[in-house]
Scaffold this motif. Structure first.
Motif, mmCIF file in Angstrom:
data_model
loop_
_atom_site.group_PDB
_atom_site.id
_atom_site.type_symbol
_atom_site.label_atom_id
_atom_site.label_comp_id
_atom_site.label_asym_id
_atom_site.label_seq_id
_atom_site.Cartn_x
_atom_site.Cartn_y
_atom_site.Cartn_z
ATOM 1 N N LEU A 108 0.807 -1.215 0.000
ATOM 2 C CA LEU A 108 0.000 0.000 0.000
ATOM 3 C C LEU A 108 0.844 1.270 0.000
ATOM 4 O O LEU A 108 0.402 2.309 -0.490
ATOM 5 N N VAL A 140 -8.113 -5.335 1.608
ATOM 6 C CA VAL A 140 -8.044 -4.017 0.967
ATOM 7 C C VAL A 140 -9.089 -3.931 -0.144
ATOM 8 O O VAL A 140 -9.178 -4.818 -0.992
ATOM 9 N N VAL A 142 -10.946 -0.960 -2.895
ATOM 10 C CA VAL A 142 -10.952 0.408 -3.395
ATOM 11 C C VAL A 142 -12.226 1.110 -2.928
ATOM 12 O O VAL A 142 -12.203 2.250 -2.488
ATOM 13 N N MET A 247 -2.140 7.758 -5.222
ATOM 14 C CA MET A 247 -3.262 7.117 -4.542
ATOM 15 C C MET A 247 -4.448 7.066 -5.497
ATOM 16 O O MET A 247 -4.335 7.373 -6.677
ATOM 17 N N VAL A 248 -5.596 6.686 -4.979
ATOM 18 C CA VAL A 248 -6.809 6.583 -5.790
ATOM 19 C C VAL A 248 -7.053 7.904 -6.502
ATOM 20 O O VAL A 248 -6.970 8.977 -5.910
ATOM 21 N N PHE A 261 -1.621 8.508 5.986
ATOM 22 C CA PHE A 261 -2.181 7.278 5.418
ATOM 23 C C PHE A 261 -1.672 6.058 6.182
ATOM 24 O O PHE A 261 -2.446 5.153 6.530
ATOM 25 N N VAL A 265 -3.912 3.240 8.242
ATOM 26 C CA VAL A 265 -3.930 1.838 7.822
ATOM 27 C C VAL A 265 -3.488 0.927 8.967
ATOM 28 O O VAL A 265 -4.093 -0.131 9.196
ATOM 29 N N VAL A 275 -9.532 -2.100 4.781
ATOM 30 C CA VAL A 275 -8.980 -0.822 4.344
ATOM 31 C C VAL A 275 -9.728 -0.403 3.081
ATOM 32 O O VAL A 275 -9.565 -1.018 2.025
ATOM 33 N N LEU A 277 -9.881 2.121 0.395
ATOM 34 C CA LEU A 277 -8.930 3.123 -0.081
ATOM 35 C C LEU A 277 -9.591 4.439 -0.486
ATOM 36 O O LEU A 277 -9.109 5.515 -0.142
ATOM 37 N N SER A 278 -10.682 4.376 -1.248
ATOM 38 C CA SER A 278 -11.326 5.621 -1.690
ATOM 39 C C SER A 278 -11.815 6.436 -0.504
ATOM 40 O O SER A 278 -11.592 7.649 -0.423
ATOM 41 N N CYS A 281 -8.740 7.812 1.493
ATOM 42 C CA CYS A 281 -8.062 8.916 0.812
ATOM 43 C C CYS A 281 -8.912 10.177 0.819
ATOM 44 O O CYS A 281 -8.397 11.283 1.025
ATOM 45 N N SER A 539 -12.151 7.295 -8.210
ATOM 46 C CA SER A 539 -12.093 8.495 -7.381
ATOM 47 C C SER A 539 -13.257 9.402 -7.775
ATOM 48 O O SER A 539 -13.251 10.006 -8.851
#
Length: 704
Positions: A108, A140, A142, A247-248, A261, A265, A275, A277-278, A281, A539
């Motif tokens: 990551l 993980v 997104v 990142m995303v 970040f 995490v 996790v 991600l979107s 972030c 994103s």
């Protein structure tokens, strides 16, 4: 700095904790980061490999946890190099939870993930020891969507996978061995006996870019290790030339963001929570947004100057960049193109698209800090903006960057003769921007989604690979689209509803995500805009705006003072502008190369020429064309630097041939540094080779 422990295991518990001192060092890195992480079995020389990347004899200790070393990037002065060295795992059963978490953190945090093993027997077995890769899709995501899309989206945000196979038996045919490495990796990743969740299959499915390097022992060749040094040079050149960390949404990452970040995490992993991600972030980015002020600060506007003295890219008002003739023929305005190509700074490109007569131009004027003037507004039922208009301004938040605003012709104009024209306008907005704003009226309902059918046509109007290259499948192409498409922002204008769902208040982002959920029992073809928005734009952000003024005043909106505008419009408008200024990313190309105004202009030429010729714009062909232009220019700049440096040193005494050769070598190094600072995609070193065979020799009469 020396290496410091970044993440350490808590004795006896197996939990992980972050070292605050190391986080402080990361937060001091304001440039984009190039992050290389190494992971693998114990005793395979991981630390030795990372020390070579750092250009040091010894640096990383063989200690538990993850150690970090922050250094200036040796070839990219606009980036910082971050090296991560991780404790090795053994054949015996150990704390698998801890090792899995260390692996996940490596993946990551990095832009290049190095898996380091010794050459011991079957290569397939070496890959299959990386069992921790199976945890990636489970831990993980997104987005918070449990569907087939997760692995697909993960492949768009994971780092390059580089396998270093150490202590390979020396082979007299070194070049043949190096050429065969890709075939060995392909063979190991495509064994017919693999089960679907085997490590080999997970690597092949999740990591978009895979590379294998083989090294003989450093003590080969009678202890001199010339062959090892050559292999190490190839690996180092490759590893250091890859993309910076994103990142995303393909946003470049600095040290402060990476530190925040990492903390989040580690906390999520310690609580065994997924996790996302979107979501993660977006939360981190929103925390870094400057609080809204009582009044909106104006963007600096360049003053009028005498002709010939304006700084490159200076624009007092927008200009048409891509003209659209009445018959739908697109062509570039050469005056605007020349102005754009004069911008040597990195560009943040924000394009707005949407149906005609929905207030796109007015919203862009707010982004530019203009209450009056700027992009021209229409007040009738006819489409006003034709083609794509451009406004280049100093970026309000990022020194040394230029903000490029692109206002596109309204979609769906009933007076247009060429129905394909709208799709090409939308496609160009996607190809040229780093953030795409889609502007619509009312609500995000089925009707609004159906009007956004252009997103379903993107695969027909953009291709990643040139004909005859690679034969990639549709899903693989889609993963590439995701990797390099812009961030997506939906601006909903004249919104009059309450943001509530099932009796509870929801955010604007939740409103968008709920609207994009597939409907149960609905044929997929009726939900294609939803599917492709989720698939191509991981994103996503949403803003809703009330009407800016009473209906009677809308025709003269650009004449109204701030006090006459609705507070229910001003507050979200300020929030929108603040978000875009803070978080719209710098435009980058595949490979992470930062785009300047010069490159953006060349991209526009390539894409418009392809459309005019009846072809489909190809991202690979465009990048290769830019590489030819930029690398040729880089060679020219390097030769000029050599001559300049030689001229400065010509006055120094050079009484011997050896002294003359040393001066030549110093000038040559400066020339090579100048070439590397501008060149990109010179993977085969063709242009670097051209530079080295140029007559970079001392001029007659220098010695004496």
């Amino acid at each position: 700095m020396e290496p410091v422990c970044l993440v350490e295991p808590v004795p006896s518990s197996g939990a992980l904790r972050v070292n605050p001192a190391a986080l402080g060092l990361l937060r001091g890195l304001t440039r984009p980061l190039h992050v290389l992480a190494v992971f693998g079995p114990c005793g395979t020389g991981k630390s030795f490999l990372m020390d070579r990347l750092a250009g040091q004899g010894e640096g990383f200790p063989c200690s538990p946890g993850i150690w970090v070393w922050c250094l200036p990037h040796p070839t990219q002065p606009d980036q910082a190099l971050v090296l991560l060295d991780t404790e090795g795992f053994t054949e015996e059963e150990g704390d698998e939870t801890k090792l899995s978490r260390l692996f996940l953190l490596n993946v990551l945090l990095s832009s290049v993930f190095v898996y380091n093993t010794r050459s011991e027997g079957d290569p397939q077995r070496q890959l299959d020891r990386l069992t921790y890769v199976r945890d990636l899709p489970r831990v993980v995501r997104v987005r918070d969507e449990c569907s087939w899309e997760n692995s697909f989206l993960l492949s768009s945000v994971l780092p390059d996978f580089v396998w270093c196979l150490r202590d390979v038996s020396p082979d007299p045919c070194l070049d043949e061995v190096l050429e065969a490495t890709a075939h060995e990796l392909d063979s190991a990743l495509s064994s017919p006996q693999d089960s679907e969740d085997s490590p080999s299959n997970c690597i092949e499915r999740l990591f978009p870019c895979q590379k294998l390097f083989q090294f003989c022992s450093p003590r080969a060749d009678g202890g001199h290790g010339e062959r090892f040094q050559e292999q190490m040079g190839r690996f180092k050149d490759y590893a250091l030339s890859r993309s910076p960390k994103t990142m995303v949404g393909n946003r470049l990452v600095d040290g402060a963001f990476l530190a925040d970040f990492l903390e989040r995490v580690v906390d999520l992993l310690s609580r065994d929570e997924p996790v996302l991600l979107s979501e993660l972030c977006n939360d981190l980015q929103m925390e870094r947004v400057v609080p809204l002020q009582a009044s909106r600060p104006a963007l600096p506007v360049l003053a009028k100057v005498a002709p010939g003295t304006a700084q490159p890219g200076a624009m007092e008002e927008p200009m048409c960049l891509i003209e659209n003739s009445p018959d739908g023929e697109l062509q570039l305005n050469q005056r605007a193109l020349a102005l754009l190509q004069s911008v040597r700074q990195p560009v943040v490109v924000v394009a707005i698209a949407g149906l005609y007569r929905t207030g796109k131009s007015y919203l862009l004027n707010r982004l530019a800090g203009k209450d009056r003037g700027g992009f021209s507004l229409g007040s009738t039922i006819q489409s006003h903006t034709k083609g794509i208009w451009m406004w280049c301004l100093p970026h309000p938040c990022r020194a040394g960057h230029t903000l490029v605003l692109l206002d596109t012709e309204g979609l769906g104009d009933v007076e247009k003769g060429n129905v394909k024209n709208d799709a090409w306008i939308f496609t160009l907005a996607v190809l040229l921007s780093s953030t795409l704003v889609y502007n619509s009226l009312g609500t995000i309902d089925q009707c609004a989604l159906e009007k956004l059918h252009y997103v379903t046509e993107l695969t027909e109007r953009i291709k990643m690979k040139a004909a005859g290259r690679g034969g990639r499948q549709e899903g693989e192409d889609s993963a590439e689209f995701v990797r390099f498409f812009p961030a997506f922002v939906w601006a909903v204008r004249d919104f009059a509803l309450q943001l509530e769902l099932d009796g509870r208040e929801i955010t604007e982002d939740e409103y968008l995500e709920n609207a994009l959920k597939p409907r149960e029992g609905q044929p997929e073809k009726l939900d294609l805009p939803k599917k492709y928005l989720r698939q191509y734009f991981p994103s996503r952000k949403c803003f809703v705006f009330d009407r800016p003024a009473p209906r009677r005043d809308l025709a003269r909106l650009d004449e109204l003072p701030e006090a006459a505008l609705s507070p229910d419009f001003l507050e979200p408008a300020q929030h929108f502008c603040s978000y875009i200024h803070q978080h719209a990313g710098t435009k980058t190309l595949p490979g992470g190369h930062v785009v300047t105004g010069t490159l953006l202009g060349n991209l526009a030429v390539t894409y418009v020429d392809a459309i005019r010729s009846g072809a489909v714009p190809c991202m690979e062909s465009a990048v290769l064309a830019l590489a030819q232009i930029e690398n040729s220019a880089a060679v020219g700049e390097a030769v000029a630097v050599y001559k300049e440096q030689l001229g400065r040193r010509a006055a120094l005494p050079t009484e011997t041939v050896q002294e003359l050769l040393e001066v030549h070598a110093q000038c040559e190094r400066e020339a090579l540094r100048a070439f590397m600072a501008r060149a990109f995609k010179d993977d085969d070193r063709l242009f670097q080779g051209e530079l080295m065979v140029r007559p970079l020799a001392p001029a007659p009469g220098v010695m004496g």
